[in-house]
Design a protein around this motif. Structure first.
Motif, mmCIF file in Angstrom:
data_model
loop_
_atom_site.group_PDB
_atom_site.id
_atom_site.type_symbol
_atom_site.label_atom_id
_atom_site.label_comp_id
_atom_site.label_asym_id
_atom_site.label_seq_id
_atom_site.Cartn_x
_atom_site.Cartn_y
_atom_site.Cartn_z
ATOM 1 N N ASN A 75 -20.978 23.990 -45.527
ATOM 2 C CA ASN A 75 -22.081 23.336 -44.837
ATOM 3 C C ASN A 75 -22.402 21.987 -45.477
ATOM 4 O OD1 ASN A 75 -24.096 23.105 -42.958
ATOM 5 N ND2 ASN A 75 -25.497 24.506 -43.967
ATOM 6 N N PHE A 76 -21.484 21.029 -45.333
ATOM 7 C CA PHE A 76 -21.647 19.734 -45.974
ATOM 8 C C PHE A 76 -22.569 18.827 -45.187
ATOM 9 C CE2 PHE A 76 -17.551 21.063 -47.714
ATOM 10 C CZ PHE A 76 -17.824 20.912 -49.055
ATOM 11 N N SER A 77 -23.253 17.960 -45.900
ATOM 12 C CA SER A 77 -24.079 16.927 -45.311
ATOM 13 C C SER A 77 -23.184 15.872 -44.671
ATOM 14 C CB SER A 77 -24.920 16.282 -46.420
ATOM 15 O OG SER A 77 -25.559 15.121 -45.947
ATOM 16 N N THR A 78 -23.726 15.136 -43.742
ATOM 17 C CA THR A 78 -22.980 14.036 -43.130
ATOM 18 C C THR A 78 -23.108 12.744 -43.949
ATOM 19 O OG1 THR A 78 -24.868 13.522 -41.713
ATOM 20 C CG2 THR A 78 -23.171 14.969 -40.802
ATOM 21 N N TRP A 79 -23.925 12.773 -45.006
ATOM 22 C CA TRP A 79 -24.049 11.599 -45.869
ATOM 23 C C TRP A 79 -22.826 11.512 -46.765
ATOM 24 C CZ3 TRP A 79 -29.734 11.668 -48.008
ATOM 25 C CH2 TRP A 79 -30.627 11.536 -46.942
ATOM 26 N N ARG A 128 -25.500 20.351 -47.612
ATOM 27 C CA ARG A 128 -26.635 19.872 -46.823
ATOM 28 C C ARG A 128 -27.974 20.082 -47.536
ATOM 29 N NH1 ARG A 128 -25.166 21.700 -41.185
ATOM 30 N NH2 ARG A 128 -23.852 19.882 -41.012
ATOM 31 N N GLN A 129 -28.148 21.211 -48.222
ATOM 32 C CA GLN A 129 -29.436 21.494 -48.869
ATOM 33 C C GLN A 129 -29.783 20.448 -49.923
ATOM 34 O OE1 GLN A 129 -28.604 25.404 -50.519
ATOM 35 N NE2 GLN A 129 -28.531 24.568 -52.569
ATOM 36 N N ASP A 151 -28.897 17.228 -49.821
ATOM 37 C CA ASP A 151 -29.315 16.012 -49.131
ATOM 38 C C ASP A 151 -30.663 16.171 -48.438
ATOM 39 O OD1 ASP A 151 -27.304 14.474 -50.084
ATOM 40 O OD2 ASP A 151 -26.080 14.536 -48.267
ATOM 41 N N TRP A 152 -31.006 17.384 -48.040
ATOM 42 C CA TRP A 152 -32.349 17.597 -47.507
ATOM 43 C C TRP A 152 -33.388 17.330 -48.589
ATOM 44 C CZ3 TRP A 152 -31.048 22.856 -44.812
ATOM 45 C CH2 TRP A 152 -30.417 22.604 -43.595
#
Length: 118
Positions: free
Chosen positions: A27-31, A62-63, A65-66
């Protein structure tokens, strides 16, 4: 960062991303973060082993980067983000940001992005 945090090392070539290490996190971030400065020995090994060309990048779950987005939003106080630079520091099972510069202004705090026993 790869084992403890679940980051992914990759190469960006145009619009294509080639993942060079196998991480359990899907679940990777798009950043996308451009790998600036010296690459680690492990990263250099991955680049040589895969023989790919492009820009070395790092992807984070993702977590993380959130959490980063929350810090940025709180610090901007409604202003637009124009630039962001910081240094990652992984110590005592914590991933933190130090030397933070937001819109060219220093932030004299450390931001905790992730903490887990590795």
């Amino acid at each position: 960062m790869y084992q403890c945090v679940g980051s992914q090392f990759a190469v960006l070539n145009g619009n294509n991303i080639t993942h060079l290490n196998q991480s359990k996190v899907q679940n990777f971030s798009t950043w996308i973060r451009i790998a600036q400065g010296s690459l680690s020995v492990k990263e250099q090994h991955w680049l040589a082993a895969f023989s790919v060309t492009g820009t070395p990048i790092r992807l984070f779950p993702r977590q993380i980067d959130w959490q980063l987005a929350k810090y940025i939003a709180q610090s901007l106080h409604g202003n637009e983000l124009t630039s962001f630079r910081a240094t990652y520091q992984l110590t005592n099972q914590k991933l933190q940001l130090t030397d933070i510069r937001l819109n060219a202004q220093p932030i004299n705090k450390t931001w905790l992005l992730y903490q887990k026993k590795c």
